[in-house]
Design a protein around this motif. Structure first.
Motif, PDB file in Angstrom:
ATOM      1  N   GLY A 171      28.206  44.883  39.810  1.00  0.00           N
ATOM      2  CA  GLY A 171      27.973  43.994  38.673  1.00  0.00           C
ATOM      3  C   GLY A 171      28.566  44.490  37.367  1.00  0.00           C
ATOM      4  N   LEU A 172      29.273  45.606  37.403  1.00  0.00           N
ATOM      5  CA  LEU A 172      29.833  46.156  36.168  1.00  0.00           C
ATOM      6  C   LEU A 172      30.945  45.270  35.611  1.00  0.00           C
ATOM      7  CD1 LEU A 172      29.946  49.933  37.180  1.00  0.00           C
ATOM      8  CD2 LEU A 172      28.176  48.736  35.858  1.00  0.00           C
ATOM      9  N   MET A 173      31.750  44.697  36.487  1.00  0.00           N
ATOM     10  CA  MET A 173      32.830  43.829  36.012  1.00  0.00           C
ATOM     11  C   MET A 173      32.288  42.514  35.466  1.00  0.00           C
ATOM     12  SD  MET A 173      35.671  45.417  36.027  1.00  0.00           S
ATOM     13  CE  MET A 173      36.951  44.176  35.959  1.00  0.00           C
ATOM     14  N   LEU A 194      40.138  33.847  19.685  1.00  0.00           N
ATOM     15  CA  LEU A 194      40.691  32.938  20.687  1.00  0.00           C
ATOM     16  C   LEU A 194      39.722  31.783  20.959  1.00  0.00           C
ATOM     17  CD1 LEU A 194      42.235  35.477  23.221  1.00  0.00           C
ATOM     18  CD2 LEU A 194      43.345  34.282  21.320  1.00  0.00           C
ATOM     19  N   HIS A 195      40.263  30.697  21.481  1.00  0.00           N
ATOM     20  CA  HIS A 195      39.451  29.529  21.841  1.00  0.00           C
ATOM     21  C   HIS A 195      39.395  29.332  23.354  1.00  0.00           C
ATOM     22  CE1 HIS A 195      37.730  25.528  21.816  1.00  0.00           C
ATOM     23  NE2 HIS A 195      38.741  25.116  22.576  1.00  0.00           N
ATOM     24  N   ARG A 196      40.406  29.818  24.068  1.00  0.00           N
ATOM     25  CA  ARG A 196      40.519  29.551  25.503  1.00  0.00           C
ATOM     26  C   ARG A 196      41.036  30.790  26.224  1.00  0.00           C
ATOM     27  NH1 ARG A 196      41.705  25.147  28.998  1.00  0.00           N
ATOM     28  NH2 ARG A 196      43.288  25.642  30.546  1.00  0.00           N
ATOM     29  N   LEU A 197      40.461  31.048  27.392  1.00  0.00           N
ATOM     30  CA  LEU A 197      40.966  32.087  28.287  1.00  0.00           C
ATOM     31  C   LEU A 197      41.208  31.475  29.649  1.00  0.00           C
ATOM     32  CD1 LEU A 197      38.723  35.151  27.409  1.00  0.00           C
ATOM     33  CD2 LEU A 197      41.154  34.861  26.908  1.00  0.00           C
ATOM     34  N   GLU A 198      42.293  31.884  30.276  1.00  0.00           N
ATOM     35  CA  GLU A 198      42.653  31.382  31.597  1.00  0.00           C
ATOM     36  C   GLU A 198      42.692  32.537  32.589  1.00  0.00           C
ATOM     37  OE1 GLU A 198      46.461  29.583  30.898  1.00  0.00           O
ATOM     38  OE2 GLU A 198      45.580  27.922  29.748  1.00  0.00           O
ATOM     39  N   ALA A 199      42.380  32.249  33.835  1.00  0.00           N
ATOM     40  CA  ALA A 199      42.510  33.209  34.928  1.00  0.00           C
ATOM     41  C   ALA A 199      43.189  32.486  36.084  1.00  0.00           C
ATOM     42  CB  ALA A 199      41.143  33.733  35.348  1.00  0.00           C
ATOM     43  N   ASN A 200      44.309  32.999  36.510  1.00  0.00           N
ATOM     44  CA  ASN A 200      45.045  32.426  37.635  1.00  0.00           C
ATOM     45  C   ASN A 200      44.793  33.306  38.847  1.00  0.00           C
ATOM     46  OD1 ASN A 200      46.466  30.216  36.219  1.00  0.00           O
ATOM     47  ND2 ASN A 200      47.220  31.933  35.014  1.00  0.00           N
ATOM     48  N   ILE A 201      44.223  32.707  39.901  1.00  0.00           N
ATOM     49  CA  ILE A 201      43.694  33.491  41.027  1.00  0.00           C
ATOM     50  C   ILE A 201      44.226  32.942  42.343  1.00  0.00           C
ATOM     51  CG2 ILE A 201      41.570  34.196  42.196  1.00  0.00           C
ATOM     52  CD1 ILE A 201      40.127  33.616  39.468  1.00  0.00           C
ATOM     53  N   GLN A 202      44.665  33.858  43.207  1.00  0.00           N
ATOM     54  CA  GLN A 202      45.066  33.446  44.549  1.00  0.00           C
ATOM     55  C   GLN A 202      43.815  32.925  45.271  1.00  0.00           C
ATOM     56  OE1 GLN A 202      47.860  36.269  46.502  1.00  0.00           O
ATOM     57  NE2 GLN A 202      47.696  37.359  44.543  1.00  0.00           N
ATOM     58  N   THR A 227      34.626  34.450  42.490  1.00  0.00           N
ATOM     59  CA  THR A 227      33.188  34.620  42.215  1.00  0.00           C
ATOM     60  C   THR A 227      32.962  35.176  40.821  1.00  0.00           C
ATOM     61  OG1 THR A 227      32.716  34.924  44.557  1.00  0.00           O
ATOM     62  CG2 THR A 227      31.075  35.765  43.011  1.00  0.00           C
ATOM     63  N   LEU A 228      33.772  36.156  40.424  1.00  0.00           N
ATOM     64  CA  LEU A 228      33.624  36.767  39.096  1.00  0.00           C
ATOM     65  C   LEU A 228      33.792  35.735  37.993  1.00  0.00           C
ATOM     66  CD1 LEU A 228      33.420  39.364  37.309  1.00  0.00           C
ATOM     67  CD2 LEU A 228      35.923  39.437  37.417  1.00  0.00           C
ATOM     68  N   VAL A 229      34.857  34.957  38.025  1.00  0.00           N
ATOM     69  CA  VAL A 229      35.076  34.003  36.927  1.00  0.00           C
ATOM     70  C   VAL A 229      34.100  32.833  36.990  1.00  0.00           C
ATOM     71  CG1 VAL A 229      37.480  34.695  36.570  1.00  0.00           C
ATOM     72  CG2 VAL A 229      36.987  32.731  38.041  1.00  0.00           C
ATOM     73  N   ARG A 230      33.760  32.387  38.178  1.00  0.00           N
ATOM     74  CA  ARG A 230      32.784  31.289  38.301  1.00  0.00           C
ATOM     75  C   ARG A 230      31.447  31.726  37.702  1.00  0.00           C
ATOM     76  NH1 ARG A 230      32.881  29.577  43.824  1.00  0.00           N
ATOM     77  NH2 ARG A 230      34.350  27.973  43.253  1.00  0.00           N
ATOM     78  N   ARG A 231      31.016  32.947  38.013  1.00  0.00           N
ATOM     79  CA  ARG A 231      29.759  33.478  37.490  1.00  0.00           C
ATOM     80  C   ARG A 231      29.783  33.540  35.948  1.00  0.00           C
ATOM     81  NH1 ARG A 231      29.522  38.568  39.935  1.00  0.00           N
ATOM     82  NH2 ARG A 231      28.754  37.551  41.793  1.00  0.00           N
ATOM     83  N   GLU A 239      44.980  29.255  41.977  1.00  0.00           N
ATOM     84  CA  GLU A 239      44.075  28.304  41.326  1.00  0.00           C
ATOM     85  C   GLU A 239      44.048  28.674  39.851  1.00  0.00           C
ATOM     86  OE1 GLU A 239      40.922  27.615  45.000  1.00  0.00           O
ATOM     87  OE2 GLU A 239      40.321  28.864  43.306  1.00  0.00           O
ATOM     88  N   ARG A 240      43.944  27.659  39.014  1.00  0.00           N
ATOM     89  CA  ARG A 240      43.873  27.874  37.573  1.00  0.00           C
ATOM     90  C   ARG A 240      42.433  27.661  37.105  1.00  0.00           C
ATOM     91  NH1 ARG A 240      47.577  24.151  38.065  1.00  0.00           N
ATOM     92  NH2 ARG A 240      46.526  22.775  36.585  1.00  0.00           N
ATOM     93  N   TRP A 241      41.835  28.715  36.586  1.00  0.00           N
ATOM     94  CA  TRP A 241      40.472  28.689  36.058  1.00  0.00           C
ATOM     95  C   TRP A 241      40.536  28.914  34.555  1.00  0.00           C
ATOM     96  CZ3 TRP A 241      36.006  28.196  39.092  1.00  0.00           C
ATOM     97  CH2 TRP A 241      36.219  28.159  40.484  1.00  0.00           C
ATOM     98  N   ALA A 242      39.603  28.325  33.807  1.00  0.00           N
ATOM     99  CA  ALA A 242      39.606  28.505  32.353  1.00  0.00           C
ATOM    100  C   ALA A 242      38.197  28.371  31.789  1.00  0.00           C
ATOM    101  CB  ALA A 242      40.530  27.478  31.690  1.00  0.00           C
ATOM    102  N   ILE A 243      38.043  28.917  30.601  1.00  0.00           N
ATOM    103  CA  ILE A 243      36.806  28.796  29.834  1.00  0.00           C
ATOM    104  C   ILE A 243      37.208  28.670  28.375  1.00  0.00           C
ATOM    105  CG2 ILE A 243      36.492  31.295  29.545  1.00  0.00           C
ATOM    106  CD1 ILE A 243      33.447  30.794  29.872  1.00  0.00           C
TER     107      ILE A 243
END
Length: 185
Positions: A109-111, A128-136, A144-148, A171-175
Motif C-alpha cells: 500500500g505504499l505506492m 496542474l489540473h489534470r494527470l494522465e496514466a497510460n497503462i498496458q 488497480t493503483l490508478v483506479r483506487r 488504456e488511457r486513464w486520467a484524473i
C-alpha cells in the motif's frame, strides 16, 4: 560524498515524497535489479548507476518533468517512484505519470499512499489540473493503483508506446483536480 539533505515534498502516515538526487544511484539501481521480474514487460527503469545519473538529471533539470521518490517512513528506503512527465502549463496544466514500485515494497500500500501524495503536490504546489496514466491493459497492478486513486478510464490507444522494442497498446486513464478529487483521495 555525503547525502544531500532533502526536505520532503509531502508526507503521509507511512511514506513521504522527495526529489531524485544524484547520490541515490546505488540504492535505486540495486532495487531496480532486484525488481526486474516484477517490472517486466511493463517497465525498464535504469539498473546501472550511469543510466540512473542520466535519468535523474533529466528529472531534476527539465522543467517539463517532476520526479518523486516514494520513501517508506519506517526505514527511509526508496519504495518506488512516481514521475510527472510532459508537463504542459497554460490553459492545459497537465502531465503524464510514469511510475514503478520496487519488489521489497510491493503489495504493502505504499505506492497508493505515495500516489495520493503526488496528486496533492501536482494539484497544489505544481498547479496542474489534470494527470494522465497510460497503462498496458494486462498490467492489472497498475490499473488497480490508478483506479483506487480515483482515475477514470478515458479510452484505448492501439500501438501507443514503444516499450522493449514493440509498440504496445495502452488504456488511457486520467484524473482532474476539482470535485472529483480531494486531498484525501
Amino acid at each position: 560524498m555525503p547525502a544531500t539533505p532533502t526536505t520532503p515534498l509531502a508526507e503521509g502516515p507511512r511514506t513521504y515524497l522527495r526529489p531524485f538526487r544524484p547520490e541515490d544511484a546505488d540504492e535505486f539501481t540495486a532495487h531496480t535489479r532486484a525488481s526486474a521480474e516484477l517490472h517486466r514487460p511493463w517497465l525498464f527503469p535504469p539498473d546501472e548507476p550511469a543510466a540512473y545519473t542520466a535519468y535523474a538529471r533529466r528529472l531534476i533539470e527539465d522543467p517539463t518533468r517532476a520526479g518523486h521518490l516514494v520513501c517508506a517512513r519506517e526505514d527511509d528506503r526508496i519504495a518506488g517512484f512516481i514521475n510527472i512527465n510532459n508537463i504542459v502549463l497554460g490553459a492545459f496544466r497537465c502531465g503524464a505519470l510514469g511510475y514503478g514500485v520496487f519488489a521489497h515494497a510491493a503489495g504493502r500500500g505504499l505506492m497508493s499512499e505515495g500516489l495520493g501524495l503526488v496528486l496533492g503536490h501536482a494539484f497544489g504546489p505544481l498547479g496542474l489540473h489534470r494527470l494522465e496514466a497510460n497503462i498496458q491493459p494486462a498490467n492489472t497492478g497498475s490499473v488497480t493503483l490508478v483506479r483506487r486513486a480515483g482515475f477514470r478510464l478515458e479510452g484505448y490507444s492501439p500501438d501507443f508506446l514503444l516499450i522493449d522494442g514493440r509498440w504496445r497498446d495502452h488504456e488511457r486513464w486520467a484524473i482532474t483536480a476539482g470535485p472529483s478529487w480531494t486531498p484525501s483521495g
